[in-house]
Design a protein around this motif. Structure first.
Motif, PDB file in Angstrom:
ATOM      1  N   ARG A 199       0.580  -1.280   0.082  1.00  0.00           N
ATOM      2  CA  ARG A 199      -0.013  -0.056   0.332  1.00  0.00           C
ATOM      3  C   ARG A 199       1.104   1.208   0.035  1.00  0.00           C
ATOM      4  N   ALA A 200       1.907   1.414   0.918  1.00  0.00           N
ATOM      5  CA  ALA A 200       3.405   2.613   0.903  1.00  0.00           C
ATOM      6  C   ALA A 200       3.652   2.882  -0.355  1.00  0.00           C
ATOM      7  N   GLU A 201       3.233   1.565  -1.154  1.00  0.00           N
ATOM      8  CA  GLU A 201       4.344   1.459  -2.947  1.00  0.00           C
ATOM      9  C   GLU A 201       3.630   2.143  -3.331  1.00  0.00           C
ATOM     10  N   ALA A 202       2.001   1.536  -3.574  1.00  0.00           N
ATOM     11  CA  ALA A 202       1.251   2.032  -4.409  1.00  0.00           C
ATOM     12  C   ALA A 202       0.966   3.628  -4.007  1.00  0.00           C
ATOM     13  N   ALA A 203       0.260   3.711  -3.160  1.00  0.00           N
ATOM     14  CA  ALA A 203       1.064   5.119  -2.904  1.00  0.00           C
ATOM     15  C   ALA A 203       1.886   6.333  -2.620  1.00  0.00           C
ATOM     16  N   LYS A 204       2.949   5.845  -2.857  1.00  0.00           N
ATOM     17  CA  LYS A 204       4.627   6.313  -2.845  1.00  0.00           C
ATOM     18  C   LYS A 204       4.228   7.093  -4.794  1.00  0.00           C
ATOM     19  N   GLU A 205       3.499   5.344  -5.981  1.00  0.00           N
ATOM     20  CA  GLU A 205       3.954   5.689  -6.504  1.00  0.00           C
ATOM     21  C   GLU A 205       2.966   6.752  -7.555  1.00  0.00           C
ATOM     22  N   ALA A 206       1.582   6.682  -6.638  1.00  0.00           N
ATOM     23  CA  ALA A 206       0.448   7.865  -7.237  1.00  0.00           C
ATOM     24  C   ALA A 206       1.032   8.831  -6.741  1.00  0.00           C
ATOM     25  N   ALA A 207       2.141   9.815  -5.736  1.00  0.00           N
ATOM     26  CA  ALA A 207       2.322  10.380  -5.789  1.00  0.00           C
ATOM     27  C   ALA A 207       3.440  10.703  -6.511  1.00  0.00           C
ATOM     28  N   ILE A 208       4.348  10.107  -6.550  1.00  0.00           N
ATOM     29  CA  ILE A 208       4.886   9.954  -7.327  1.00  0.00           C
ATOM     30  C   ILE A 208       4.654  10.495  -8.907  1.00  0.00           C
ATOM     31  N   ARG A 209       3.552  10.159  -9.439  1.00  0.00           N
ATOM     32  CA  ARG A 209       2.666  10.070 -10.589  1.00  0.00           C
ATOM     33  C   ARG A 209       1.916  11.765 -10.809  1.00  0.00           C
ATOM     34  N   GLU A 210       1.615  11.779 -10.701  1.00  0.00           N
ATOM     35  CA  GLU A 210       1.130  12.343  -9.668  1.00  0.00           C
ATOM     36  C   GLU A 210       1.745  14.541  -9.700  1.00  0.00           C
ATOM     37  N   ALA A 211       3.166  14.234  -9.204  1.00  0.00           N
ATOM     38  CA  ALA A 211       3.864  15.129  -9.066  1.00  0.00           C
ATOM     39  C   ALA A 211       4.505  15.247 -10.337  1.00  0.00           C
ATOM     40  N   GLU A 212       4.893  14.253 -10.709  1.00  0.00           N
ATOM     41  CA  GLU A 212       5.224  14.336 -12.269  1.00  0.00           C
ATOM     42  C   GLU A 212       4.477  14.756 -13.260  1.00  0.00           C
ATOM     43  N   GLY A 213       2.660  14.698 -13.566  1.00  0.00           N
ATOM     44  CA  GLY A 213       2.044  15.870 -14.220  1.00  0.00           C
ATOM     45  C   GLY A 213       1.411  16.642 -13.429  1.00  0.00           C
ATOM     46  N   LYS A 214       1.490  17.177 -12.300  1.00  0.00           N
ATOM     47  CA  LYS A 214       1.794  18.398 -12.049  1.00  0.00           C
ATOM     48  C   LYS A 214       2.980  19.341 -12.574  1.00  0.00           C
ATOM     49  N   ALA A 215       3.908  19.023 -12.475  1.00  0.00           N
ATOM     50  CA  ALA A 215       5.908  18.886 -13.013  1.00  0.00           C
ATOM     51  C   ALA A 215       5.640  19.513 -14.586  1.00  0.00           C
ATOM     52  N   GLU A 216       4.704  17.790 -15.202  1.00  0.00           N
ATOM     53  CA  GLU A 216       4.965  18.578 -16.815  1.00  0.00           C
ATOM     54  C   GLU A 216       3.902  19.583 -16.903  1.00  0.00           C
ATOM     55  N   ALA A 217       2.663  19.418 -16.434  1.00  0.00           N
ATOM     56  CA  ALA A 217       1.694  20.867 -16.755  1.00  0.00           C
ATOM     57  C   ALA A 217       2.663  22.058 -16.197  1.00  0.00           C
ATOM     58  N   ILE A 218       2.962  22.346 -15.366  1.00  0.00           N
ATOM     59  CA  ILE A 218       4.136  23.573 -15.390  1.00  0.00           C
ATOM     60  C   ILE A 218       4.599  23.893 -16.526  1.00  0.00           C
ATOM     61  N   MET A 219       5.778  22.819 -16.441  1.00  0.00           N
ATOM     62  CA  MET A 219       6.679  22.993 -18.014  1.00  0.00           C
ATOM     63  C   MET A 219       6.141  23.234 -19.168  1.00  0.00           C
ATOM     64  N   LYS A 220       5.224  22.353 -19.018  1.00  0.00           N
ATOM     65  CA  LYS A 220       4.112  23.086 -20.394  1.00  0.00           C
ATOM     66  C   LYS A 220       4.028  24.516 -21.082  1.00  0.00           C
ATOM     67  N   VAL A 221       2.690  24.773 -19.289  1.00  0.00           N
ATOM     68  CA  VAL A 221       2.762  26.010 -19.581  1.00  0.00           C
ATOM     69  C   VAL A 221       3.439  26.933 -19.540  1.00  0.00           C
ATOM     70  N   GLN A 222       5.150  27.133 -18.921  1.00  0.00           N
ATOM     71  CA  GLN A 222       5.911  27.281 -18.947  1.00  0.00           C
ATOM     72  C   GLN A 222       6.977  27.247 -20.174  1.00  0.00           C
ATOM     73  N   GLN A 223       6.605  26.459 -21.083  1.00  0.00           N
ATOM     74  CA  GLN A 223       6.956  26.239 -22.644  1.00  0.00           C
ATOM     75  C   GLN A 223       6.083  27.260 -22.783  1.00  0.00           C
ATOM     76  N   ALA A 224       5.017  27.380 -23.015  1.00  0.00           N
ATOM     77  CA  ALA A 224       4.041  27.992 -23.626  1.00  0.00           C
ATOM     78  C   ALA A 224       3.928  29.258 -23.500  1.00  0.00           C
ATOM     79  N   THR A 225       4.185  30.085 -22.748  1.00  0.00           N
ATOM     80  CA  THR A 225       4.861  31.326 -22.275  1.00  0.00           C
ATOM     81  C   THR A 225       5.540  31.662 -22.579  1.00  0.00           C
TER      82      THR A 225
END
Length: 298
Positions: A211-237
């Motif tokens: 369960r901890a590994e699953a939560a960790k994986e989900a958090a990592i994926r969420e953080a990666e998604g947010k980072a990717e979104a921020i990166m795309k916004v920065q790239q667009a800017t």
């Protein structure tokens, strides 16, 4: 008819001669006497006995033999009477000594065995007698082998077949064995329960880790998604700024873009807004233009 007695005599002589021919088989020996005294020992092969002078005194087997003696009562050092029966493995090594050394060899060995067993057990307590079979067997074999050597007998092995203690001691031993079995069963049951609990705890630990590994994986994926979104916004800017720079805008366009950015900031929840001087001048310019347009319409 006059030759009949001769014929009969010849036939009888042939019969006697044939009966005097002996064939000794493998692992056997014949003790031969001549006129009542020891003459020789016939080994394997064919032999001829002198009629009426020699005789086969004893046929001896040279194979290893086994004799099982009846239980003998013995008394231990702590005055406990019990029954012990023995098995002896022996071999005849000297047919002459075996024939003339003792009158009844088996009876002599049995009596010697009983006497030796009583002497050995008499120096041991009950517990020692029950747990020292190998020691008793070895000691008895050495004593019997030495004692039977003048009889042409070699004792190869002695085994205590059964040791039968008194009834009350048997009952006590049975109770002790029963208690030992119950103790072992309790230990096995406790070990089983312990192992079961260990397995359950291990399963829970593995589940928590998963369960901890699953939560960790989900958090990592969420953080990666947010980072990717921020990166795309920065790239667009960055792309927008690049396009704006490539278009070489004048000061008025820059001020208008600043005004748009200020408008976006004003739509927020901030309670205080500091308006740059450039934007204030631009706002006055916009007001003047609007007023001019309104006057023309009047």
């Amino acid at each position: 008819m006059e030759y009949l007695p001769i014929i009969i005599l010849v036939v009888l002589l042939l019969i006697v001669l044939v009966r005097c021919i002996y064939v000794v088989q493998q692992s056997r020996a014949y003790v031969v006497e001549r006129l009542g005294a020891f003459s020789t020992v016939w080994q394997v092969g064919m032999h001829f006995k002198i009629p009426f002078i020699e005789r086969v005194a004893k046929r001896v087997s040279l194979k290893e033999q086994v004799v099982d003696f009846a239980p003998q009562p013995v008394i231990t050092k702590d005055n406990v009477t019990m029954q012990i029966d023995t098995v002896i493995y022996f071999q005849i090594t000297d047919p002459k000594l075996y024939t003339y050394g003792v009158e009844h060899p088996m009876s002599a060995i049995e009596n010697l065995t009983a006497t030796t067993l009583r002497n050995i057990i008499g120096d041991l307590e009950l517990d020692q007698s029950l747990t020292s079979r190998d020691h008793i067997n070895t000691k008895m074999r050495a004593i019997l082998d030495e004692a039977t050597d003048p009889w042409g007998i070699k004792v190869n092995r002695v085994e205590l077949k059964n040791i039968i203690p008194p009834r009350e001691i048997q009952d006590a031993m049975e109770k002790q064995m029963k208690a030992e079995r119950e103790r072992r069963e309790s230990i096995l049951q406790a070990e089983g329960q312990k192992q079961s609990q260990i397995l359950v705890a291990e399963g829970d630990r593995q589940a928590m880790i998963l369960r901890a590994e699953a939560a960790k994986e989900a958090a990592i994926r969420e953080a990666e998604g947010k980072a990717e979104a921020i990166m795309k916004v920065q790239q667009a800017t960055a792309e927008a700024i690049k396009l704006l720079n490539d278009a070489n805008p004048n000061d008025q366009v820059v001020k208008i873009k600043a005004l748009e950015a200020f408008q976006a900031a004003a739509d927020g929840k901030a309670t205080k807004i500091i308006i740059p001087s450039e934007i204030q001048g631009l706002a006055g310019l916009a007001t003047g233009v609007i007023e001019s347009l309104s006057g023309d319409k009047v």
